[in-house]
Design an enzyme around this catalytic site. Structure first.
Site, short mmCIF file in Angstrom:
data_model
loop_
_atom_site.label_atom_id
_atom_site.label_comp_id
_atom_site.label_asym_id
_atom_site.label_seq_id
_atom_site.Cartn_x
_atom_site.Cartn_y
_atom_site.Cartn_z
N THR A 1 0.69 -1.15 0.04
CA THR A 1 0.02 0.00 0.00
C THR A 1 0.97 1.33 -0.03
OG1 THR A 1 -1.43 1.35 1.50
CG2 THR A 1 -0.17 -0.43 2.68
N ASP A 2 0.12 2.49 -0.46
CA ASP A 2 1.08 3.53 -0.31
C ASP A 2 1.31 4.16 1.02
OD1 ASP A 2 -1.72 4.33 0.09
OD2 ASP A 2 -1.99 5.70 -1.28
N GLU A 3 0.36 3.57 1.92
CA GLU A 3 0.44 4.11 3.31
C GLU A 3 1.73 3.78 4.07
OE1 GLU A 3 -2.98 3.62 5.55
OE2 GLU A 3 -4.06 3.15 3.91
N TYR B 1 -1.44 -0.38 11.16
CA TYR B 1 -1.54 -1.01 9.75
C TYR B 1 -0.31 -0.78 8.92
CZ TYR B 1 -3.09 -1.55 5.22
OH TYR B 1 -3.23 -1.77 3.81
N LYS C 1 2.56 -3.38 7.12
CA LYS C 1 2.68 -3.56 5.76
C LYS C 1 4.24 -3.20 5.40
CE LYS C 1 0.13 -4.51 3.19
NZ LYS C 1 -0.52 -5.84 2.68
P1 NAD Z 1 -9.89 -6.96 3.23
O1 NAD Z 1 -9.76 -6.71 4.43
O2 NAD Z 1 -11.30 -6.62 2.29
O3 NAD Z 1 -9.62 -8.59 2.78
C1 NAD Z 1 -8.60 -9.12 3.38
C2 NAD Z 1 -8.90 -10.49 3.11
O4 NAD Z 1 -7.65 -11.37 3.77
C3 NAD Z 1 -9.95 -11.19 3.88
O5 NAD Z 1 -10.75 -12.07 2.77
C4 NAD Z 1 -9.55 -12.07 5.29
O6 NAD Z 1 -10.47 -13.07 5.40
C5 NAD Z 1 -8.30 -12.35 4.61
N1 NAD Z 1 -7.26 -12.65 5.49
C6 NAD Z 1 -7.10 -12.04 6.54
N2 NAD Z 1 -6.06 -12.64 7.51
C7 NAD Z 1 -5.66 -13.66 6.84
C8 NAD Z 1 -4.78 -14.88 7.20
N3 NAD Z 1 -4.14 -14.61 8.13
N4 NAD Z 1 -4.73 -15.83 6.34
C9 NAD Z 1 -5.77 -15.88 5.20
N5 NAD Z 1 -6.41 -14.84 4.91
C10 NAD Z 1 -6.71 -13.99 5.60
O7 NAD Z 1 -8.67 -6.22 2.25
P2 NAD Z 1 -8.45 -5.49 1.07
O8 NAD Z 1 -9.10 -4.24 0.86
O9 NAD Z 1 -9.09 -6.76 0.07
O10 NAD Z 1 -6.77 -5.38 0.60
C11 NAD Z 1 -6.33 -6.52 0.23
C12 NAD Z 1 -4.70 -6.33 0.24
O11 NAD Z 1 -4.60 -5.12 -0.68
C13 NAD Z 1 -4.18 -5.92 1.35
O12 NAD Z 1 -2.79 -6.57 1.54
C14 NAD Z 1 -4.15 -4.52 1.77
O13 NAD Z 1 -3.21 -3.99 2.55
C15 NAD Z 1 -3.86 -4.17 0.24
N6 NAD Z 1 -4.32 -2.83 -0.22
C16 NAD Z 1 -5.47 -2.43 -0.22
C17 NAD Z 1 -5.85 -1.24 -0.47
C18 NAD Z 1 -7.24 -0.55 -0.30
O14 NAD Z 1 -7.40 0.29 -0.53
N7 NAD Z 1 -8.41 -1.54 0.09
C19 NAD Z 1 -5.13 -0.31 -0.87
C20 NAD Z 1 -3.75 -0.73 -1.21
C21 NAD Z 1 -3.25 -2.02 -0.86
P1 TYD Z 2 -10.16 4.47 4.84
O1 TYD Z 2 -11.21 4.14 4.17
O2 TYD Z 2 -10.15 3.96 6.34
O3 TYD Z 2 -8.68 4.45 4.24
P2 TYD Z 2 -7.18 4.94 4.73
O4 TYD Z 2 -7.23 5.22 6.24
O5 TYD Z 2 -6.44 3.61 4.43
O6 TYD Z 2 -6.70 5.92 3.54
O7 TYD Z 2 -10.21 6.03 5.04
C1 TYD Z 2 -9.87 7.06 3.93
C2 TYD Z 2 -10.22 8.52 4.60
O8 TYD Z 2 -11.39 8.81 5.02
C3 TYD Z 2 -8.84 8.80 5.56
O9 TYD Z 2 -8.50 9.98 5.31
C4 TYD Z 2 -9.94 8.53 6.87
C5 TYD Z 2 -11.46 9.14 6.36
N1 TYD Z 2 -12.47 8.63 7.07
C6 TYD Z 2 -13.16 9.45 7.69
O10 TYD Z 2 -13.22 10.90 7.54
N2 TYD Z 2 -14.45 8.90 8.52
C7 TYD Z 2 -14.34 7.58 8.37
O11 TYD Z 2 -15.44 7.15 9.31
C8 TYD Z 2 -13.64 6.73 7.93
C9 TYD Z 2 -13.56 5.17 7.87
C10 TYD Z 2 -12.57 7.30 7.03
#
Ligand code: NAD
Ligand code: TYD
Length: 340
Positions: free
Chosen positions: A127-129, A153, A157
């Protein structure tokens, strides 16, 4: 190709599995998921129902060495994409431990097992975070921006990225790391900003914006992220890191106003609440390396992406309703109780 996808029952994994099986006739997917609160096996039920042998589900934890070794051997896996993670910043603030267990120990265990099994392709999804926070005029993150994570988090990562990088530098294991900006789209769990705000607005409930609502995120449609991961899998340079972004930097308040306008709901639903501790001000991604080496370019602009996403949530109310109970309610009640 026999591809192991971990975390495939989550948001991005679900989209990725549908996209990959749709685009590649010669592909078999094994989806290994622990089924935490964020994992929903039913997302992929149509693939299980097909029973054509191209999709297999295994419930297991990526931190379990015996289970991972057994899956890699049994299915003779020749590529791995690791999506499995604890992914919500607010949950990591409330309780960091599961983030270390999965995002650090699990990520290390999986890459180790894959190396031992001789799996020749490996993508670790990050992630960019991990880069931390930008000021308003700072240039966007590149792959060489120092890691400076703010939350448990993003720190977990970042730790995994360093470990996966070490497997390349130390053992020559050809893993590729991808770092993406904030995703939105179908099947996103309604604790993240966009699906949470859609869900609350539809119910005419207050929309909790942290701080002054001006924190900026670079939004990418999940289909574009999945395309990037696919490119990294097939064309990624061993040991490389690739940034993906959507080219849609927006303050949170603009995102929320867009959702309210599209749903015909009043802006008076917006409620400013106590800020998230350690809240990063701004993320922005420079994805020129991925453009050059992989041919990556996001296809969705935010207007089209949010319209498609709103339509998906409107058409999939039972999916959202099924989540609004049990563990979800417990976390949401305790987290937002302290913020009003
Ligand atoms: P999510 O929380 O929706 O899904 C995570 C999945 O992983 C779930 O199905 C959960 O059951 C499974 N899981 C958790 N722990 C596990 C374990 N120990 N063994 C096997 N499975 C396990 O997450 P997401 O938003 O789909 O993100 C997927 C990946 O992409 C993550 O690595 C996250 O860091 C990365 N990512 C997400 C975003 C975003 O905006 N959502 C952006 C950049 C990177
Ligand atoms: P989020 O979807 O949790 O993603 P991330 O923290 O990984 O970027 O949040 C996106 C942005 O929205 C972040 O700046 C936090 C803000 N946010 C709120 O203002 N209210 C909320 O209830 C949530 C969940 C997020």
């Amino acid at each position: 190709m026999r591809l192991l996808v971990t975390g495939g029952c989550g948001f991005i994994g679900t989209n990725f599995i549908y996209a990959m099986l749709g685009r590649h006739d010669d592909l078999t997917v094994v989806n290994c998921d622990k089924l935490t609160y964020a994992g929903n096996r039913a997302n992929l039920a149509p693939l299980e129902a097909r029973g054509d042998g191209r999709y297999h589900f295994v419930r297991a934890d990526i931190a379990d060495p015996a289970a991972m070794a057994a899956i890699l051997a049994q299915y003779r896996i020749d590529a791995v994409v690791n999506f499995a993670a604890e992914s919500h910043v607010d949950r990591s603030i409330a309780d960091p431990e599961p983030f270390i267990a999965t995002n650090v120990r699990g990520a290390q265990n999986l890459v180790h097992c894959a190396m031992q099994a001789g799996v020749p392709r490996y993508v670790h999804v990050s992630t960019d975070e991990v880069y931390g926070s930008l000021g308003p005029d700072d240039p966007a993150f590149t792959e060489t921006t120092p890691l400076d994570p703010s939350s448990p988090y993003s720190a977990s990562k970042a730790a995994a990225d360093l470990l996966v990088g070490a497997y390349w530098k130390t053992y020559g294991y050809p893993a590729v790391i991808t770092r993406c900006s904030n995703n939105y789209g179908p099947w996103q769990f309604p604790e993240k900003l966009i699906p949470l705000m859609i869900s609350l607005a539809r119910q005419d409930k207050p929309l909790p914006l942290y701080g002054d609502g001006t924190n900026v995120r670079d939004w990418i449609h999940v289909a574009d992220h999945c395309r990037g991961v696919e490119l990294a899998l097939f064309k990624g340079r061993p040991g490389a890191v690739y940034n993906f972004g959507g080219g849609a930097e927006l303050p949170n308040i603009t995102v929320v106003r867009t959702i309210l306008a599209a749903l015909g709901k009043p802006e008076s639903l917006i409620t400013f609440v106590k800020d998230r501790p350690g809240h990063d001000r701004r993320y922005a991604m420079d994805h020129s390396l991925a453009a050059r080496e992989l041919g990556f370019a996001p296809e969705y602009d935010f207007a089209r992406g949010i319209e498609q996403t709103l339509a998906w949530y409107a058409d999939n109310q039972p999916w959202v309703a099924a989540i609004h109970s049990g563990e979800y309610r417990r976390f949401m009640d305790s987290w937002y109780k302290d913020r009003s």
